[in-house]
Motif scaffolding. Sequence first.
Motif, mmCIF file in Angstrom:
data_model
loop_
_atom_site.group_PDB
_atom_site.id
_atom_site.type_symbol
_atom_site.label_atom_id
_atom_site.label_comp_id
_atom_site.label_asym_id
_atom_site.label_seq_id
_atom_site.Cartn_x
_atom_site.Cartn_y
_atom_site.Cartn_z
ATOM 1 N N ALA A 221 0.827 -1.199 0.000
ATOM 2 C CA ALA A 221 0.000 0.000 0.000
ATOM 3 C C ALA A 221 0.869 1.260 0.000
ATOM 4 C CB ALA A 221 -0.925 -0.008 1.212
ATOM 5 N N ALA A 222 1.971 1.229 0.759
ATOM 6 C CA ALA A 222 2.862 2.386 0.808
ATOM 7 C C ALA A 222 3.535 2.618 -0.541
ATOM 8 C CB ALA A 222 3.913 2.190 1.900
ATOM 9 N N GLU A 223 3.947 1.541 -1.191
ATOM 10 C CA GLU A 223 4.575 1.662 -2.499
ATOM 11 C C GLU A 223 3.598 2.235 -3.516
ATOM 12 O OE1 GLU A 223 7.249 1.612 -5.569
ATOM 13 O OE2 GLU A 223 7.617 1.355 -3.417
ATOM 14 N N ARG A 224 2.354 1.786 -3.454
ATOM 15 C CA ARG A 224 1.353 2.330 -4.367
ATOM 16 C C ARG A 224 1.103 3.811 -4.090
ATOM 17 N NH1 ARG A 224 -3.574 -1.900 -5.096
ATOM 18 N NH2 ARG A 224 -2.660 -3.103 -6.807
ATOM 19 N N ALA A 225 1.104 4.181 -2.820
ATOM 20 C CA ALA A 225 0.919 5.592 -2.477
ATOM 21 C C ALA A 225 2.070 6.429 -3.039
ATOM 22 C CB ALA A 225 0.824 5.756 -0.965
ATOM 23 N N ARG A 226 3.286 5.900 -2.950
ATOM 24 C CA ARG A 226 4.435 6.626 -3.517
ATOM 25 C C ARG A 226 4.308 6.737 -5.027
ATOM 26 N NH1 ARG A 226 7.156 3.612 0.640
ATOM 27 N NH2 ARG A 226 7.666 1.924 -0.796
ATOM 28 N N GLU A 227 3.868 5.657 -5.671
ATOM 29 C CA GLU A 227 3.678 5.696 -7.123
ATOM 30 C C GLU A 227 2.607 6.712 -7.510
ATOM 31 O OE1 GLU A 227 2.722 1.696 -8.058
ATOM 32 O OE2 GLU A 227 4.790 0.963 -7.926
ATOM 33 N N ASP A 228 1.523 6.736 -6.737
ATOM 34 C CA ASP A 228 0.458 7.707 -7.015
ATOM 35 C C ASP A 228 0.960 9.142 -6.869
ATOM 36 O OD1 ASP A 228 -1.318 5.692 -7.499
ATOM 37 O OD2 ASP A 228 -2.304 5.793 -5.536
ATOM 38 N N GLU A 229 1.762 9.392 -5.833
ATOM 39 C CA GLU A 229 2.292 10.732 -5.614
ATOM 40 C C GLU A 229 3.245 11.126 -6.738
ATOM 41 O OE1 GLU A 229 3.073 14.446 -4.008
ATOM 42 O OE2 GLU A 229 1.439 13.005 -3.704
ATOM 43 N N THR A 230 4.069 10.172 -7.191
ATOM 44 C CA THR A 230 4.976 10.450 -8.304
ATOM 45 C C THR A 230 4.193 10.799 -9.562
ATOM 46 O OG1 THR A 230 6.689 8.994 -7.418
ATOM 47 C CG2 THR A 230 6.794 9.492 -9.763
ATOM 48 N N ARG A 231 3.133 10.017 -9.847
ATOM 49 C CA ARG A 231 2.311 10.298 -11.027
ATOM 50 C C ARG A 231 1.624 11.660 -10.904
ATOM 51 N NH1 ARG A 231 1.391 4.633 -11.105
ATOM 52 N NH2 ARG A 231 -0.328 4.824 -9.610
ATOM 53 N N ARG A 232 1.166 11.988 -9.684
ATOM 54 C CA ARG A 232 0.509 13.274 -9.482
ATOM 55 C C ARG A 232 1.465 14.422 -9.759
ATOM 56 N NH1 ARG A 232 0.188 17.248 -6.226
ATOM 57 N NH2 ARG A 232 1.748 16.393 -4.795
ATOM 58 N N GLN A 233 2.701 14.291 -9.253
ATOM 59 C CA GLN A 233 3.694 15.337 -9.484
ATOM 60 C C GLN A 233 4.032 15.453 -10.968
ATOM 61 O OE1 GLN A 233 7.014 14.425 -6.939
ATOM 62 N NE2 GLN A 233 5.887 14.868 -5.057
ATOM 63 N N GLU A 234 4.147 14.305 -11.655
ATOM 64 C CA GLU A 234 4.435 14.333 -13.090
ATOM 65 C C GLU A 234 3.295 14.965 -13.864
ATOM 66 O OE1 GLU A 234 5.150 10.245 -13.890
ATOM 67 O OE2 GLU A 234 7.266 10.305 -13.284
ATOM 68 N N ASP A 235 2.052 14.655 -13.466
ATOM 69 C CA ASP A 235 0.889 15.260 -14.141
ATOM 70 C C ASP A 235 0.857 16.767 -13.905
ATOM 71 O OD1 ASP A 235 0.135 12.788 -15.018
ATOM 72 O OD2 ASP A 235 -1.423 12.482 -13.500
ATOM 73 N N ASP A 236 1.151 17.174 -12.663
ATOM 74 C CA ASP A 236 1.176 18.610 -12.365
ATOM 75 C C ASP A 236 2.248 19.320 -13.180
ATOM 76 O OD1 ASP A 236 -0.855 18.256 -10.575
ATOM 77 O OD2 ASP A 236 0.397 18.357 -8.775
ATOM 78 N N ALA A 237 3.414 18.676 -13.287
ATOM 79 C CA ALA A 237 4.503 19.269 -14.061
ATOM 80 C C ALA A 237 4.132 19.371 -15.529
ATOM 81 C CB ALA A 237 5.775 18.444 -13.889
ATOM 82 N N ALA A 238 3.440 18.326 -16.040
ATOM 83 C CA ALA A 238 3.032 18.343 -17.447
ATOM 84 C C ALA A 238 2.009 19.453 -17.695
ATOM 85 C CB ALA A 238 2.442 16.988 -17.830
ATOM 86 N N VAL A 239 1.076 19.629 -16.762
ATOM 87 C CA VAL A 239 0.084 20.697 -16.911
ATOM 88 C C VAL A 239 0.745 22.061 -16.857
ATOM 89 C CG1 VAL A 239 -1.863 21.826 -15.773
ATOM 90 C CG2 VAL A 239 -1.835 19.338 -16.018
ATOM 91 N N THR A 240 1.686 22.237 -15.921
ATOM 92 C CA THR A 240 2.399 23.507 -15.800
ATOM 93 C C THR A 240 3.171 23.820 -17.075
ATOM 94 O OG1 THR A 240 2.621 23.226 -13.415
ATOM 95 C CG2 THR A 240 4.127 24.769 -14.485
ATOM 96 N N HIS A 241 3.834 22.790 -17.634
ATOM 97 C CA HIS A 241 4.596 22.976 -18.871
ATOM 98 C C HIS A 241 3.664 23.330 -20.021
ATOM 99 C CE1 HIS A 241 7.670 22.416 -21.905
ATOM 100 N NE2 HIS A 241 6.854 21.580 -22.551
ATOM 101 N N SER A 242 2.516 22.642 -20.098
ATOM 102 C CA SER A 242 1.557 22.906 -21.170
ATOM 103 C C SER A 242 1.031 24.330 -21.082
ATOM 104 C CB SER A 242 0.398 21.906 -21.075
ATOM 105 O OG SER A 242 -0.577 22.191 -22.043
ATOM 106 N N GLU A 243 0.737 24.772 -19.869
ATOM 107 C CA GLU A 243 0.241 26.136 -19.691
ATOM 108 C C GLU A 243 1.307 27.159 -20.080
ATOM 109 O OE1 GLU A 243 -0.913 26.151 -15.646
ATOM 110 O OE2 GLU A 243 -2.915 25.310 -16.021
ATOM 111 N N ALA A 244 2.577 26.847 -19.740
ATOM 112 C CA ALA A 244 3.661 27.764 -20.084
ATOM 113 C C ALA A 244 3.831 27.864 -21.590
ATOM 114 C CB ALA A 244 4.959 27.297 -19.427
ATOM 115 N N VAL A 245 3.745 26.736 -22.294
ATOM 116 C CA VAL A 245 3.867 26.744 -23.751
ATOM 117 C C VAL A 245 2.709 27.515 -24.372
ATOM 118 C CG1 VAL A 245 3.772 25.289 -25.806
ATOM 119 C CG2 VAL A 245 5.191 24.607 -23.856
ATOM 120 N N GLU A 246 1.502 27.291 -23.830
ATOM 121 C CA GLU A 246 0.332 27.992 -24.357
ATOM 122 C C GLU A 246 0.464 29.494 -24.159
ATOM 123 O OE1 GLU A 246 -4.531 27.994 -23.800
ATOM 124 O OE2 GLU A 246 -3.290 26.448 -22.832
#
Length: 301
Positions: A263-288
């Motif tokens: 469960a802890a490993e999955r939580a870490r994976e979820d947090e990593t994906r969340r951070q990557e998604d946030d970074a992707a959204v931030t990058h997309s907004e910056a490009v736009e």
Amino acid sequence: MQHHTLSCCGGVRASLPPPPLSFRWSKIKREGGRRLPRCARIAAQLELKPPPYSLSSLEPHMSRETLEYHWGRHHRAHVASLNNLIAGTDLDGMGLDEIVVVSYNKGNPLPLFVHAAQVWNHDFFWQSIKPGGGGRPSGRLMEHIERDFGSFDRMLEEFKRAALTQFGSGWAWLVYKANRLDVGNAVNPCPSEKDNKLVVLKSPNAVNPIVWDYSPLLAIDVWEHAYYLDYENRRADYVSIFLEKLVSWEVVSDRLDVAIERAAERAREDETRRQEDDAAVTHSEAVEMYLDSDTDDSEAE
């Protein structure tokens, strides 16, 4: 070689050789009419795993006669039927856990689910007990039991109730519930419970909690063949003896450690994906914003 035909649950019959107490089902591929050596085998079929103790070592609480029938014939028949069903299919070579989840088919089980789940359940059941078992757990397991049930005795009461009220054939379970469900129309047996806690539940026939993405810690088989030779129709006596004299709380404790880490490993994976998604959204907004700005400059010129 003379073969015997055995019946197993679900009405499927399997043709089996006379049953030595240990064996391995294997598949040998053929290529161009030539038998390949074992080292070239593409996929090994699933094995009948022996209990981690001698068949008479659970007496007087569970007799050798019961194990010879329950493990040596009933469990064996499920292994043979499962191997026959998956041979030559996409499931051949998959791990047993994967076969169970895939064949559950989001609550609309495929025909081979009974055999796959019963092989998994029985492997798990034999590992859950030991000679000289019973007593009380300790450490992290006891801490979680007291946190989630109020007391060890309260947990035993709930477990017994689940085992005794399972109508007909089935199983009772102690599980670690992290509630990461993505199983289509499958029913969550505890939809209002919070995540990351111990719960007791029961399941009909061959269904087991991995189809709900829970982590099983302990199981008791309440199919009649599991206890009738020793206890006749006294299921309550069988359940009490199982808890008082047979459960390996050390194994249950080890399973809890694995479940918590999972469960802890999955939580870490979820947090990593969340951070990557946030970074992707931030990058997309910056490009736009850059493109919008560039367009405005061109129009100004």
